[in-house]
Design a protein around this motif. Structure first.
Motif, PDB file in Angstrom:
ATOM      1  N   GLY A   1      -9.507   4.249 -13.000  1.00  0.00           N
ATOM      2  CA  GLY A   1     -10.929   4.086 -12.721  1.00  0.00           C
ATOM      3  C   GLY A   1     -11.204   3.415 -11.395  1.00  0.00           C
ATOM      4  O   GLY A   1     -10.389   2.658 -10.870  1.00  0.00           O
ATOM      5  N   GLU A   2     -12.370   3.710 -10.879  1.00  0.00           N
ATOM      6  CA  GLU A   2     -12.855   3.055  -9.658  1.00  0.00           C
ATOM      7  C   GLU A   2     -14.304   2.652  -9.917  1.00  0.00           C
ATOM      8  O   GLU A   2     -15.138   3.514 -10.229  1.00  0.00           O
ATOM      9  N   PRO A   3     -14.627   1.368  -9.877  1.00  0.00           N
ATOM     10  CA  PRO A   3     -13.724   0.241  -9.607  1.00  0.00           C
ATOM     11  C   PRO A   3     -12.840  -0.075 -10.814  1.00  0.00           C
ATOM     12  O   PRO A   3     -13.005   0.531 -11.871  1.00  0.00           O
ATOM     13  N   LYS A   4     -11.941  -1.032 -10.654  1.00  0.00           N
ATOM     14  CA  LYS A   4     -11.118  -1.474 -11.769  1.00  0.00           C
ATOM     15  C   LYS A   4     -11.994  -2.185 -12.794  1.00  0.00           C
ATOM     16  O   LYS A   4     -12.983  -2.838 -12.440  1.00  0.00           O
ATOM     17  N   GLY A   5     -11.606  -2.065 -14.054  1.00  0.00           N
ATOM     18  CA  GLY A   5     -12.320  -2.757 -15.116  1.00  0.00           C
ATOM     19  C   GLY A   5     -11.344  -3.395 -16.078  1.00  0.00           C
ATOM     20  O   GLY A   5     -10.314  -3.926 -15.670  1.00  0.00           O
ATOM     21  N   PHE A   6     -11.685  -3.323 -17.354  1.00  0.00           N
ATOM     22  CA  PHE A   6     -10.791  -3.889 -18.362  1.00  0.00           C
ATOM     23  C   PHE A   6      -9.487  -3.087 -18.419  1.00  0.00           C
ATOM     24  O   PHE A   6      -9.511  -1.854 -18.414  1.00  0.00           O
ATOM     25  N   PRO A   7      -8.326  -3.764 -18.499  1.00  0.00           N
ATOM     26  CA  PRO A   7      -7.054  -3.045 -18.606  1.00  0.00           C
ATOM     27  C   PRO A   7      -6.942  -2.365 -19.966  1.00  0.00           C
ATOM     28  O   PRO A   7      -7.616  -2.759 -20.934  1.00  0.00           O
ATOM     29  N   PRO A   8      -6.096  -1.345 -20.087  1.00  0.00           N
ATOM     30  CA  PRO A   8      -5.980  -0.603 -21.345  1.00  0.00           C
ATOM     31  C   PRO A   8      -5.715  -1.481 -22.565  1.00  0.00           C
ATOM     32  O   PRO A   8      -6.223  -1.205 -23.654  1.00  0.00           O
ATOM     33  N   GLU A   9      -4.934  -2.541 -22.386  1.00  0.00           N
ATOM     34  CA  GLU A   9      -4.578  -3.356 -23.552  1.00  0.00           C
ATOM     35  C   GLU A   9      -5.767  -4.132 -24.108  1.00  0.00           C
ATOM     36  O   GLU A   9      -5.684  -4.712 -25.200  1.00  0.00           O
ATOM     37  N   ALA A  10      -6.904  -4.144 -23.363  1.00  0.00           N
ATOM     38  CA  ALA A  10      -8.095  -4.859 -23.830  1.00  0.00           C
ATOM     39  C   ALA A  10      -9.020  -3.980 -24.654  1.00  0.00           C
ATOM     40  O   ALA A  10     -10.054  -4.449 -25.136  1.00  0.00           O
ATOM     41  N   ILE A  11      -8.683  -2.705 -24.829  1.00  0.00           N
ATOM     42  CA  ILE A  11      -9.624  -1.770 -25.451  1.00  0.00           C
ATOM     43  C   ILE A  11     -10.009  -2.184 -26.873  1.00  0.00           C
ATOM     44  O   ILE A  11     -11.178  -2.097 -27.273  1.00  0.00           O
ATOM     45  N   PHE A  12      -9.055  -2.680 -27.660  1.00  0.00           N
ATOM     46  CA  PHE A  12      -9.372  -3.079 -29.031  1.00  0.00           C
ATOM     47  C   PHE A  12     -10.204  -4.356 -29.063  1.00  0.00           C
ATOM     48  O   PHE A  12     -10.997  -4.563 -29.989  1.00  0.00           O
ATOM     49  N   ASP A  13     -10.027  -5.222 -28.048  1.00  0.00           N
ATOM     50  CA  ASP A  13     -10.832  -6.440 -27.981  1.00  0.00           C
ATOM     51  C   ASP A  13     -12.291  -6.125 -27.675  1.00  0.00           C
ATOM     52  O   ASP A  13     -13.190  -6.914 -28.013  1.00  0.00           O
ATOM     53  N   LEU A  14     -12.554  -4.991 -27.013  1.00  0.00           N
ATOM     54  CA  LEU A  14     -13.926  -4.622 -26.664  1.00  0.00           C
ATOM     55  C   LEU A  14     -14.712  -4.081 -27.856  1.00  0.00           C
ATOM     56  O   LEU A  14     -15.949  -4.144 -27.874  1.00  0.00           O
ATOM     57  N   VAL A  15     -13.988  -3.546 -28.821  1.00  0.00           N
ATOM     58  CA  VAL A  15     -14.665  -3.000 -30.004  1.00  0.00           C
ATOM     59  C   VAL A  15     -15.439  -4.118 -30.707  1.00  0.00           C
ATOM     60  O   VAL A  15     -14.912  -5.196 -30.964  1.00  0.00           O
ATOM     61  N   GLY A  16     -16.723  -3.851 -30.979  1.00  0.00           N
ATOM     62  CA  GLY A  16     -17.580  -4.832 -31.653  1.00  0.00           C
ATOM     63  C   GLY A  16     -18.394  -5.690 -30.705  1.00  0.00           C
ATOM     64  O   GLY A  16     -19.245  -6.478 -31.137  1.00  0.00           O
ATOM     65  N   GLN A  17     -18.146  -5.556 -29.400  1.00  0.00           N
ATOM     66  CA  GLN A  17     -18.919  -6.320 -28.421  1.00  0.00           C
ATOM     67  C   GLN A  17     -20.133  -5.515 -27.960  1.00  0.00           C
ATOM     68  O   GLN A  17     -20.123  -4.285 -27.941  1.00  0.00           O
ATOM     69  N   LYS A  18     -21.213  -6.247 -27.582  1.00  0.00           N
ATOM     70  CA  LYS A  18     -22.486  -5.637 -27.183  1.00  0.00           C
ATOM     71  C   LYS A  18     -22.531  -5.500 -25.668  1.00  0.00           C
ATOM     72  O   LYS A  18     -22.081  -6.403 -24.941  1.00  0.00           O
ATOM     73  N   VAL A  19     -23.091  -4.377 -25.188  1.00  0.00           N
ATOM     74  CA  VAL A  19     -23.231  -4.182 -23.740  1.00  0.00           C
ATOM     75  C   VAL A  19     -24.616  -4.649 -23.290  1.00  0.00           C
ATOM     76  O   VAL A  19     -25.618  -4.506 -24.009  1.00  0.00           O
ATOM     77  N   LYS A  20     -24.669  -5.224 -22.083  1.00  0.00           N
ATOM     78  CA  LYS A  20     -25.910  -5.789 -21.543  1.00  0.00           C
ATOM     79  C   LYS A  20     -26.717  -4.775 -20.760  1.00  0.00           C
ATOM     80  O   LYS A  20     -27.885  -5.019 -20.446  1.00  0.00           O
TER      81      LYS A  20
END
Length: 359
Positions: free
Chosen positions: A317-336
Motif C-alpha cells: 500500500g501507499e502510503p504505509k499503514g497497519f502491518p499485516p500482523e495487526a489485521i486481527f487487532d483492527l477487528v472490532g475497532q471503530k473508524v473516525k
C-alpha cells in the motif's frame, strides 16, 4: 556456551572467540627443511592461525619389530618402516629452526607429541599448546603426564568411543582445565558418510564447559565449514603443497588455494552466525519500504463503522499503514472517517488507536 581459555599467547578459543584454524603440515614436508618452511609461510599467507607438525622420538613410539618391518608401500622413503620414519623426522635443532622461522613471520607453531619423550622435547621447545593425536587419546598415562605440564591441550578423538572420551575428560579436567576435544574420524581420505558431524553436538552437550572443534581428513572444504556453523571453535586440516607428492596424507590434504578458501569461508560463516535475536534489520528497511504490505480496505467503509475481517485485506500500500500482523487487532475497532475501497488503513482513521510496541 563453551568456556574460553587462552590457547596461544593473546589468542583465546571458545565462547564467542573466532575459530582457531590449524594448518596440519604433519610430515607432508617430505623430510625437507626448506619445504617445511615454505609450508609454514603458506599457512601464514592463507590466514591460518597455527602451523603444526608431528614430532616423534621413534624408539619411544615404536618397538624394534615395528621399526624393522619391511615397508614396500609406494609412499615409502626406506626399505623398513624405521628407515621411512627416520627420513621424515626432523631433529631437535631443526625443530628449533622451524619454530624460530614461524615466530619471525608471525604464525603460531606447535606439534603433536607422538610419544612421551616427544612431549618432553616440545615442552622444552616452549610450544604454546600440546596437540594430542587420536592415537594417544586413549593412552591414559601419556594424557596424565602431558596434562601435568600445564600447557593448553587440543585432543583429537579419532578411533575413540564416547565412553573413552568421558574417561579422557575426567583424567585431564582435574589436572588441567585448559583443553578442548576435536571430533575426528581417522581415515585418509575420509568419506562424507563417516564424518559424523553430529558428534560435535553430542560433545557440546556432554562437555559444556570446554570448547569443541573438528579435525578433518575429508577432501574439499564444505564439511569443515559446516563444522564451524555447528559451533566448532578449533578446526584442523592437513595441508600440502602438492596432492600428488609421495605420502599417504597428501590426498586428504588441502593445497594452498583450498586452505585460503577454507579460511575465507570460515570467517564468512562466523560473520553470518550473527545474533539469535530476530528483528527487522536496518539492511532490510529498503525492501520493507518497497514491498512491505499494509492493511487496506477491501470495500468502502463508512465513517463510524466497526471494522470486521471481511472489510479488510492485505496489499502493498501507499502510503504505509497497519502491518499485516495487526489485521486481527483492527477487528472490532471503530473508524473516525470514511475509507474508500483499496485505501490504506492508517492510524489516523481508527478511533482510540493505541500503537502496540513490538517485542
Amino acid at each position: 556456551m563453551s568456556r574460553e581459555f587462552e590457547l596461544c599467547p593473546g589468542r583465546r578459543v571458545g565462547g564467542d572467540q573466532p575459530c582457531f584454524i590449524i594448518a596440519e603440515i604433519g610430515q607432508n614436508h617430505q623430510g625437507d627443511l626448506a619445504i617445511a618452511k615454505r609450508m609454514i609461510r603458506m599457512a601464514k599467507d592463507c590466514g591460518a592461525d597455527c602451523a603444526k607438525f608431528q614430532k616423534s622420538e621413534l624408539e619411544y613410539k615404536f618397538n624394534k619389530k615395528a621399526l624393522e618391518r619391511p615397508y614396500t608401500s609406494k609412499h615409502s622413503w626406506g626399505k623398513t618402516y624405521g628407515e621411512h620414519k627416520r627420513h621424515l623426522e626432523f631433529s631437535h635443532d631443526q625443530y628449533r629452526d622451524l619454530k624460530k622461522y614461524a615466530e619471525e613471520i608471525g604464525i603460531f607453531f606447535t606439534a603433536s607429541g607422538m610419544d612421551e619423550m616427544a612431549v618432553e622435547f616440545l615442552h622444552e621447545l616452549d610450544v604454546p599448546f600440546f596437540k594430542v593425536g587420536s592415537g594417544d587419546t586413549n593412552n591414559f598415562p601419556y594424557l596424565e603426564k602431558t596434562a601435568k605440564k600445564g600447557r593448553p591441550m587440543v585432543i583429537s578423538s579419532g578411533m575413540q568411543s564416547m565412553n573413552t572420551m568421558h574417561q579422557v575428560y575426567h583424567i585431564v579436567k582435574p589436572i588441567n582445565p585448559n583443553f578442548c576435544f576435536l571430533q575426528c574420524t581417522s581415515a585418509y581420505p575420509l568419506q562424507p558418510e563417516d564424518v559424523n558431524l553430529r558428534v560435535i553436538s553430542a560433545y557440546q552437550s556432554a562437555f559444556p564447559d570446554i570448547p569443541i572443534g573438528y579435525s578433518g581428513h575429508e577432501t574439499g572444504i564444505a564439511i569443515s565449514v559446516a563444522a564451524v556453523a555447528m559451533g566448532a571453535k578449533v578446526v584442523e586440516r592437513h595441508v600440502t603443497l602438492n596432492k600428488t607428492w609421495k605420502g599417504s596424507d597428501h590426498q586428504a590434504s588441502l593445497e594452498p588455494n583450498e586452505l585460503a578458501e577454507l579460511v575465507k569461508a570460515i570467517r564468512t560463516v562466523e560473520k553470518a552466525m550473527g545474533s539469535p535475536v530476530k528483528q527487522l534489520l536496518p539492511c532490510e528497511m529498503a525492501c520493507n519500504e518497497k514491498l512491505g504490505k499494509s492493511v487496506v480496505a477491501k470495500v468502502p467503509i463508512p465513517e463510524g463503522a466497526v471494522l470486521t475481517l471481511d472489510m479488510l485485506t492485505v496489499k502493498v500500500g501507499e502510503p504505509k499503514g497497519f502491518p499485516p500482523e495487526a489485521i486481527f487487532d483492527l477487528v472490532g475497532q471503530k473508524v473516525k472517517k470514511s475509507i474508500e475501497e483499496d485505501e490504506t488503513i492508517t492510524e489516523q482513521a481508527v478511533e482510540n488507536h493505541v500503537k502496540k510496541v513490538k517485542c
